[in-house]
Design a protein around this motif. Structure first.
Motif, PDB file in Angstrom:
ATOM      1  N   THR A 117       1.265  -0.867  -0.144  1.00 36.91           N
ATOM      2  CA  THR A 117       0.247  -0.158  -0.515  1.00 36.91           C
ATOM      3  C   THR A 117       0.754   0.951   0.320  1.00 36.91           C
ATOM      4  N   ALA A 118      -0.054   2.511   0.689  1.00 32.89           N
ATOM      5  CA  ALA A 118       1.099   4.169   0.541  1.00 32.89           C
ATOM      6  C   ALA A 118       0.145   4.833   1.090  1.00 32.89           C
ATOM      7  N   ILE A 119       1.895   5.678   1.343  1.00 33.38           N
ATOM      8  CA  ILE A 119       0.955   6.981   1.878  1.00 33.38           C
ATOM      9  C   ILE A 119       0.081   7.513   1.264  1.00 33.38           C
ATOM     10  N   ASN A 120      -0.544   8.948   1.093  1.00 34.45           N
ATOM     11  CA  ASN A 120      -2.032   9.575   0.064  1.00 34.45           C
ATOM     12  C   ASN A 120      -0.185  10.440  -0.967  1.00 34.45           C
TER      13      ASN A 120
ATOM     14  N   ALA B 248      -2.960  -2.572  -2.895  1.00 36.32           N
ATOM     15  CA  ALA B 248      -4.084  -2.083  -2.641  1.00 36.32           C
ATOM     16  C   ALA B 248      -4.338  -0.272  -3.537  1.00 36.32           C
ATOM     17  N   GLY B 249      -5.632   0.041  -4.260  1.00 36.48           N
ATOM     18  CA  GLY B 249      -5.090   1.240  -5.191  1.00 36.48           C
ATOM     19  C   GLY B 249      -5.303   2.428  -3.551  1.00 36.48           C
ATOM     20  N   PHE B 250      -3.836   3.316  -3.931  1.00 39.17           N
ATOM     21  CA  PHE B 250      -3.629   4.647  -3.824  1.00 39.17           C
ATOM     22  C   PHE B 250      -3.606   4.773  -2.583  1.00 39.17           C
ATOM     23  N   GLY B 251      -3.060   5.487  -1.158  1.00 37.68           N
ATOM     24  CA  GLY B 251      -2.936   5.244  -0.206  1.00 37.68           C
ATOM     25  C   GLY B 251      -3.485   4.319   0.740  1.00 37.68           C
ATOM     26  N   SER B 252      -3.731   3.885   2.017  1.00 43.87           N
ATOM     27  CA  SER B 252      -3.778   3.190   2.573  1.00 43.87           C
ATOM     28  C   SER B 252      -4.855   3.414   3.265  1.00 43.87           C
ATOM     29  N   ASP B 253      -5.239   4.217   3.106  1.00 43.40           N
ATOM     30  CA  ASP B 253      -6.622   4.879   4.448  1.00 43.40           C
ATOM     31  C   ASP B 253      -7.932   5.029   2.673  1.00 43.40           C
TER      32      ASP B 253
ATOM     33  N   VAL C 127     -15.640   3.382   0.939  1.00 40.20           N
ATOM     34  CA  VAL C 127     -15.678   5.181   1.293  1.00 40.20           C
ATOM     35  C   VAL C 127     -15.495   5.401  -0.266  1.00 40.20           C
ATOM     36  N   ALA C 128     -15.643   6.220  -0.689  1.00 40.75           N
ATOM     37  CA  ALA C 128     -15.693   6.547  -2.200  1.00 40.75           C
ATOM     38  C   ALA C 128     -15.388   8.580  -1.603  1.00 40.75           C
ATOM     39  N   LYS C 129     -14.328   8.831  -1.458  1.00 38.63           N
ATOM     40  CA  LYS C 129     -13.497   9.877  -1.309  1.00 38.63           C
ATOM     41  C   LYS C 129     -11.813   9.706  -2.104  1.00 38.63           C
ATOM     42  N   THR C 130     -11.621  11.468  -2.062  1.00 39.47           N
ATOM     43  CA  THR C 130     -10.702  11.775  -2.913  1.00 39.47           C
ATOM     44  C   THR C 130      -9.869  11.131  -1.565  1.00 39.47           C
ATOM     45  N   GLN C 131      -8.419  10.348  -3.290  1.00 38.16           N
ATOM     46  CA  GLN C 131      -6.913  10.325  -2.433  1.00 38.16           C
ATOM     47  C   GLN C 131      -5.775  10.518  -2.338  1.00 38.16           C
TER      48      GLN C 131
END
Length: 555
Positions: free
Chosen positions: A60-63, A299-304, A485-489
């Motif tokens: 995974t990753a940071i933002n 998994a896509g984008f950041g870990s959040d 949750v659908a939100k900004t990455q």
């Protein structure tokens, strides 16, 4: 340095028969799509059913910045590095969407000397899975509109249709449309719209289905709208599930490809993490766990976003128990989180790095809440200064996090050997994996838990539309499903401009939707779009093909 596509085109690939043979896959257990791609069929699933599982590693990753920070590159490079240190590893990835390929990011199968190949095929039509998903979704739409035209026996209210058509492309002009114009012969006029294919429930269903029977059941359970009397209408009421499954018959089979260094890759499914659940298919991951000692997935984008959904939706559904998690961090993304414009992230700026590195701290803390060992992969870019890299390393030490410098982009597997060793060591440690919340919680309690524990919010607030949707979800029996949750990455919050580790904010849920077939509730936070638009200068502007069929410009 050569471009990604030049590196990929200059590499001699192994025939896919050799990749399959090295994994012990028999000839009748796969179907070739040319020389370098194959689909793994049901014979393989049946034979491996009783075999033990390897260790599951999540990347995974940071933002990130809007350009992306090399998570897939790190995943591919880690798989190559595992091979270099003598480990039996396989990679399980999502398929790229044409949206980002032609939009901002260009090719989405890794980069530099850590790529999944054949690069052009994977980024464009591949084995046709995206087309099949698009067709299945749009078949359901066509059957629904035909039902309205042919007398509307079910009494469907055209004003309360939830289903949208889809296209695997960024096309903002199609977000809101009107169909059925031109007189009685052309259908019933109503408002409609398009979403991108990777945001559809059909995509989520394909990635969460365990087999064909489960796929058909889930497709039939899609909530398409309501009758005039307020009763739900499902895809099975339109007799759509069988034909949709027929379109998805081949797409249900995972795809086998390879990295530049011959590490096997199972690539299947591709939901976005900012508007969907962001993980490759359960079938692909489970198969990979049977074929090697280590399965490396992302998994896509950041870990959040991606990691939270990987753990709380995918792992819960599939009974998966990850052994370690890798957090990809870059100096430029941390500087971006410290307030530097994307165009300036290649310049040394220790003050911005100090301001933004709290974002890494948040992701380390969040991943520890799942009870899994954490390793930070510092993905090196040519513009990174030694001072910046040293600062990130010291921050990891101060926070008790294992770390390794990753240079897989420039050096391939050789540049990730230290990371591979650290990941293997972490995977041998005890893992006390647990989901963030129990299903018995209400949807509101689950959202509150995610908002506080993962995003760092003070709480959740709901619009009037969201409150109405919650009541309807409870009525339909969806209260004990996991939430997506659908939100900004770009931010831990639902506001893309709140970078770093924001404090003192609330998450606003503007609407919710029951994805009944997928088996989760989608909560829309902020202004996230399910049909993205193209930038002022799309990546497509640089893509072309020569007279002899050689594609260029895919980064």
């Amino acid at each position: 340095m050569l471009s990604d596509i030049e590196i990929a085109q200059g590499t001699k690939l192994l025939p896919i028969t050799e990749i399959a043979g090295a994994l012990g896959i028999q000839e009748e257990e796969y179907d070739c799509y040319g020389r370098y791609k194959a689909k793994l069929n049901e014979n393989l699933f049946q034979r491996l059913q009783g075999e033990p599982d390897g260790k599951l590693i999540l990347v995974t990753a940071i933002n990130p910045t809007p350009a992306g920070e090399g998570k897939t590159t790190t995943t591919a490079g880690l798989g190559q590095a595992m091979k270099k240190i003598g480990k039996n590893a396989i990679i399980a990835l999502r398929e790229p969407s044409l949206g980002p390929v032609f939009g901002v990011k260009g090719g989405a199968a890794g980069g530099g000397y850590a790529q999944v190949v054949p690069m052009e095929d994977i980024n464009l039509h591949f084995t046709g899975d995206m087309h099949a998903i698009t067709s299945a979704n749009n078949l359901l739409c066509a059957l629904l509109d035909n039902h309205l035209q042919q007398g509307n026996e079910l009494g469907i209210d055209p004003r309360r249709i939830l289903l949208k058509r889809c296209l695997d492309m960024n096309d903002r002009a199609l977000r809101n449309i009107v169909v059925g114009l031109g007189g009685k012969i052309n259908g019933v006029p109503r408002e409609d719209g398009f979403i991108i294919t990777v945001a559809t429930e059909v995509m989520a269903i394909l990635c969460l289905a365990s087999d064909m029977e489960d796929l058909k059941h889930r497709l039939g359970s899609i909530l398409v709208g309501y009758t005039y009397a307020g009763e739900p209408v499902y895809a099975r009421d339109l007799h759509a599930d069988g034909a949709m499954a027929a379109l998805l018959k081949d797409a249900l089979s995972p795809n086998l490809v390879q990295t530049l260094e011959g590490t096997p890759v199972i690539m299947h499914g591709g939901p976005f993490a900012n508007i969907a659940h962001g993980c490759n298919s359960i079938r692909a991951t489970k198969l990979a766990l049977k074929l090697a000692d280590y399965c490396i997935t992302e998994a896509g984008f950041g870990s959040d976003l991606g990691a939270e959904k990987f753990f709380d939706i995918k792992c819960r559904k599939a009974g998966l128990k990850p052994s370690a998690v890798v957090i990809v961090a870059t100096a430029r993304a941390l500087k971006y989180n410290g307030g530097v414009a994307k165009a300036d992230t290649g310049k040394e700026n220790l003050e911005a790095l100090k301001a933004g590195i709290v974002n890494l701290g948040a992701h380390i803390s969040n991943m520890r809440k799942y009870g899994i060992p954490v390793v930070v992969a510092i993905n090196r870019f040519l513009t990174d200064s030694e001072k910046e890299l040293a600062f990130i390393e010291q921050y990891c030490r101060d926070n008790g996090a294992e770390f390794a410098l990753s240079e897989v982009f420039a050096k391939g597997g050789e540049g990730g050997m230290e990371l591979a060793r650290k990941v293997c060591e972490a995977a041998e440690k005890p893992s006390a994996f647990q989901e963030l919340y129990p299903l018995k919680m209400t949807v509101e309690q689950k959202l509150e838990t995610i908002a506080r524990e993962i995003y760092g919010a003070d709480g959740v607030q709901y619009t009037a539309a969201a409150q109405k949707a919650l009541a309807e979800i409870r009525r339909l029996g969806g209260d004990e499903l996991p939430v997506c949750v659908a939100k900004t990455q770009y931010s831990l919050s639902d506001n893309a401009v709140l970078l770093g580790r924001p404090k003192g904010f609330q998450i606003t849920i503007r609407d919710l939707r029951l994805s009944n077939g997928a088996g989760f509730v989608v909560a829309y936070a902020g202004d996230i779009m399910t049909m993205p638009g193209l930038p002022k200068t799309p990546a497509a502007n640089q893509i072309t093909v020569s007279e002899n069929g050689v594609i260029s410009g895919l980064f």
